[in-house]
Design a protein around this motif. Structure first.
Motif, PDB file in Angstrom:
ATOM      1  N   SER A   1     -22.028 -63.251   5.641  1.00 27.34           N
ATOM      2  CA  SER A   1     -21.764 -64.079   6.820  1.00 27.34           C
ATOM      3  C   SER A   1     -22.411 -65.460   6.719  1.00 27.34           C
ATOM      4  N   ASP A   2     -22.998 -65.769   5.559  1.00 26.60           N
ATOM      5  CA  ASP A   2     -23.628 -67.088   5.331  1.00 26.60           C
ATOM      6  C   ASP A   2     -24.736 -67.405   6.335  1.00 26.60           C
ATOM      7  N   LEU A   3     -25.496 -66.380   6.721  1.00 29.09           N
ATOM      8  CA  LEU A   3     -26.614 -66.616   7.636  1.00 29.09           C
ATOM      9  C   LEU A   3     -27.939 -66.833   6.904  1.00 29.09           C
ATOM     10  N   ASN A   4     -27.893 -66.813   5.569  1.00 28.31           N
ATOM     11  CA  ASN A   4     -29.120 -66.968   4.780  1.00 28.31           C
ATOM     12  C   ASN A   4     -29.875 -68.235   5.169  1.00 28.31           C
ATOM     13  N   SER A   5     -29.135 -69.349   5.267  1.00 32.53           N
ATOM     14  CA  SER A   5     -29.778 -70.644   5.520  1.00 32.53           C
ATOM     15  C   SER A   5     -30.470 -70.655   6.883  1.00 32.53           C
ATOM     16  N   LEU A   6     -29.859 -70.003   7.881  1.00 33.40           N
ATOM     17  CA  LEU A   6     -30.493 -69.955   9.200  1.00 33.40           C
ATOM     18  C   LEU A   6     -31.804 -69.184   9.138  1.00 33.40           C
TER      19      LEU A   6
ATOM     20  N   ILE B   1     -23.202 -45.455  12.478  1.00 31.36           N
ATOM     21  CA  ILE B   1     -21.900 -45.767  13.070  1.00 31.36           C
ATOM     22  C   ILE B   1     -20.795 -45.283  12.134  1.00 31.36           C
ATOM     23  N   PRO B   2     -19.604 -44.972  12.669  1.00 25.91           N
ATOM     24  CA  PRO B   2     -18.513 -44.457  11.838  1.00 25.91           C
ATOM     25  C   PRO B   2     -18.179 -45.416  10.695  1.00 25.91           C
ATOM     26  N   ARG B   3     -17.924 -44.854   9.517  1.00 26.38           N
ATOM     27  CA  ARG B   3     -17.622 -45.655   8.330  1.00 26.38           C
ATOM     28  C   ARG B   3     -16.451 -46.605   8.575  1.00 26.38           C
ATOM     29  N   GLU B   4     -15.439 -46.120   9.303  1.00 29.03           N
ATOM     30  CA  GLU B   4     -14.259 -46.942   9.587  1.00 29.03           C
ATOM     31  C   GLU B   4     -14.640 -48.184  10.403  1.00 29.03           C
ATOM     32  N   THR B   5     -15.506 -47.992  11.408  1.00 28.65           N
ATOM     33  CA  THR B   5     -15.957 -49.113  12.237  1.00 28.65           C
ATOM     34  C   THR B   5     -16.770 -50.103  11.421  1.00 28.65           C
ATOM     35  N   LEU B   6     -17.666 -49.580  10.586  1.00 25.84           N
ATOM     36  CA  LEU B   6     -18.506 -50.442   9.755  1.00 25.84           C
ATOM     37  C   LEU B   6     -17.654 -51.268   8.796  1.00 25.84           C
ATOM     38  N   ASN B   7     -16.705 -50.624   8.132  1.00 26.98           N
ATOM     39  CA  ASN B   7     -15.845 -51.332   7.182  1.00 26.98           C
ATOM     40  C   ASN B   7     -15.027 -52.413   7.884  1.00 26.98           C
ATOM     41  N   ARG B   8     -14.569 -52.114   9.111  1.00 25.97           N
ATOM     42  CA  ARG B   8     -13.790 -53.105   9.858  1.00 25.97           C
ATOM     43  C   ARG B   8     -14.630 -54.338  10.166  1.00 25.97           C
ATOM     44  N   ILE B   9     -15.878 -54.111  10.608  1.00 24.60           N
ATOM     45  CA  ILE B   9     -16.755 -55.241  10.947  1.00 24.60           C
ATOM     46  C   ILE B   9     -17.135 -56.024   9.695  1.00 24.60           C
ATOM     47  N   LEU B  10     -17.481 -55.322   8.622  1.00 26.43           N
ATOM     48  CA  LEU B  10     -17.876 -56.000   7.385  1.00 26.43           C
ATOM     49  C   LEU B  10     -16.715 -56.804   6.806  1.00 26.43           C
ATOM     50  N   GLY B  11     -15.494 -56.368   7.085  1.00 34.17           N
ATOM     51  CA  GLY B  11     -14.318 -57.060   6.558  1.00 34.17           C
ATOM     52  C   GLY B  11     -13.810 -58.175   7.455  1.00 34.17           C
ATOM     53  N   ASP B  12     -14.446 -58.375   8.602  1.00 38.18           N
ATOM     54  CA  ASP B  12     -14.023 -59.400   9.558  1.00 38.18           C
ATOM     55  C   ASP B  12     -15.171 -60.406   9.731  1.00 38.18           C
ATOM     56  N   PRO B  13     -15.098 -61.571   9.055  1.00 37.67           N
ATOM     57  CA  PRO B  13     -16.219 -62.534   9.076  1.00 37.67           C
ATOM     58  C   PRO B  13     -16.675 -62.924  10.473  1.00 37.67           C
ATOM     59  N   GLU B  14     -15.728 -63.084  11.407  1.00 35.65           N
ATOM     60  CA  GLU B  14     -16.088 -63.498  12.755  1.00 35.65           C
ATOM     61  C   GLU B  14     -16.837 -62.386  13.494  1.00 35.65           C
ATOM     62  N   ALA B  15     -16.337 -61.158  13.392  1.00 35.73           N
ATOM     63  CA  ALA B  15     -17.002 -60.022  14.043  1.00 35.73           C
ATOM     64  C   ALA B  15     -18.378 -59.783  13.434  1.00 35.73           C
ATOM     65  N   LEU B  16     -18.478 -59.939  12.108  1.00 36.50           N
ATOM     66  CA  LEU B  16     -19.757 -59.728  11.419  1.00 36.50           C
ATOM     67  C   LEU B  16     -20.787 -60.756  11.863  1.00 36.50           C
ATOM     68  N   ARG B  17     -20.358 -61.999  11.988  1.00 35.69           N
ATOM     69  CA  ARG B  17     -21.287 -63.048  12.424  1.00 35.69           C
ATOM     70  C   ARG B  17     -21.745 -62.793  13.865  1.00 35.69           C
ATOM     71  N   ASP B  18     -20.810 -62.388  14.732  1.00 39.39           N
ATOM     72  CA  ASP B  18     -21.182 -62.065  16.109  1.00 39.39           C
ATOM     73  C   ASP B  18     -22.178 -60.903  16.144  1.00 39.39           C
ATOM     74  N   LEU B  19     -21.929 -59.899  15.304  1.00 38.98           N
ATOM     75  CA  LEU B  19     -22.822 -58.736  15.233  1.00 38.98           C
ATOM     76  C   LEU B  19     -24.235 -59.159  14.851  1.00 38.98           C
ATOM     77  N   LEU B  20     -24.346 -59.955  13.801  1.00 46.40           N
ATOM     78  CA  LEU B  20     -25.672 -60.368  13.322  1.00 46.40           C
ATOM     79  C   LEU B  20     -26.355 -61.306  14.315  1.00 46.40           C
ATOM     80  N   ASN B  21     -25.603 -62.244  14.892  1.00 47.82           N
ATOM     81  CA  ASN B  21     -26.195 -63.165  15.879  1.00 47.82           C
ATOM     82  C   ASN B  21     -26.678 -62.425  17.124  1.00 47.82           C
ATOM     83  N   HIS B  22     -26.081 -61.263  17.393  1.00 44.66           N
ATOM     84  CA  HIS B  22     -26.497 -60.429  18.518  1.00 44.66           C
ATOM     85  C   HIS B  22     -27.859 -59.775  18.252  1.00 44.66           C
TER      86      HIS B  22
END
Length: 197
Positions: A55-60, A80-101
């Protein structure tokens, strides 16, 4: 509550002839690693490390500032379910929201946390940070596994559950957790659940 590198200030302003003394409750160790370096070197944060890189959060996490990282451990991701995890990891916007949360806008040591404190995350959402006896809690749950790992740009608390914001969930996942869960069952029975996922 005042802290110095996460040590609680017990007694302040003891004036002496050549200065002033403040009494704290622990020895302050040297802090040399940024939050990013802690994520990179900690074995239990391997999945988080990969997510941060994706998610390119290294610099932050290595930038100057004062943040609190609620770092989900490998165990948290495994819950968390593998399917949910894979979906989030494969969606840059959702992943960034997850980490920023999981990142608070200020450094918050455990000693300074009081029951019912609401903190804003980088995602713009809020988390209820509190305490129940000796346990720190997030949204009322004692999920902080290790606290007060100091960094040059803030503090890290390890959490053993993933905090998934609404913006990283599908319509189906949101509906199942709400008052319209029966409607979700009807969508599924009608073969229309794919529209919600």
């Amino acid at each position: 509550i005042v802290t110095v590198n996460c040590a609680r200030l017990l007694q302040a302003d003891h004036h002496a002839t050549n200065g002033v003394v403040h009494v704290i409750d622990k020895v302050i160790a040297t802090t040399t690693n940024s939050i990013q370096q802690i994520v990179e070197t900690e074995e239990s944060l391997e999945t988080l490390r990969a997510a941060v890189a994706a998610s390119d959060l290294n610099s932050l996490l290595e930038s100057e500032g004062q943040y609190t990282l609620l770092a989900p451990t490998n165990e948290a991701f495994e819950k968390i379910p593998r399917e949910t995890l894979n979906r989030i990891l494969g969606d840059p916007e959702a992943l960034r929201d997850l980490l920023n949360h999981h990142i608070l806008k200020s450094a918050m040591c455990a000693e300074a946390i009081i029951a019912g404190l609401t903190m804003e995350t980088l995602e713009g959402t809020t988390l209820d940070v509190g305490c129940s006896g000796e346990d720190l809690t997030l949204n009322g749950k004692p999920i902080i596994a290790n606290k007060d790992i100091l960094a040059t740009n803030g503090v890290v608390h390890f959490v053993n559950e993933l905090l998934i914001p609404d913006s990283a969930k599908t319509l189906f996942e949101l509906a199942q957790e709400s008052e319209v869960s029966k409607s979700t069952d009807l969508f599924r029975q009608a073969g229309l659940s794919s529209h919600l996922t």
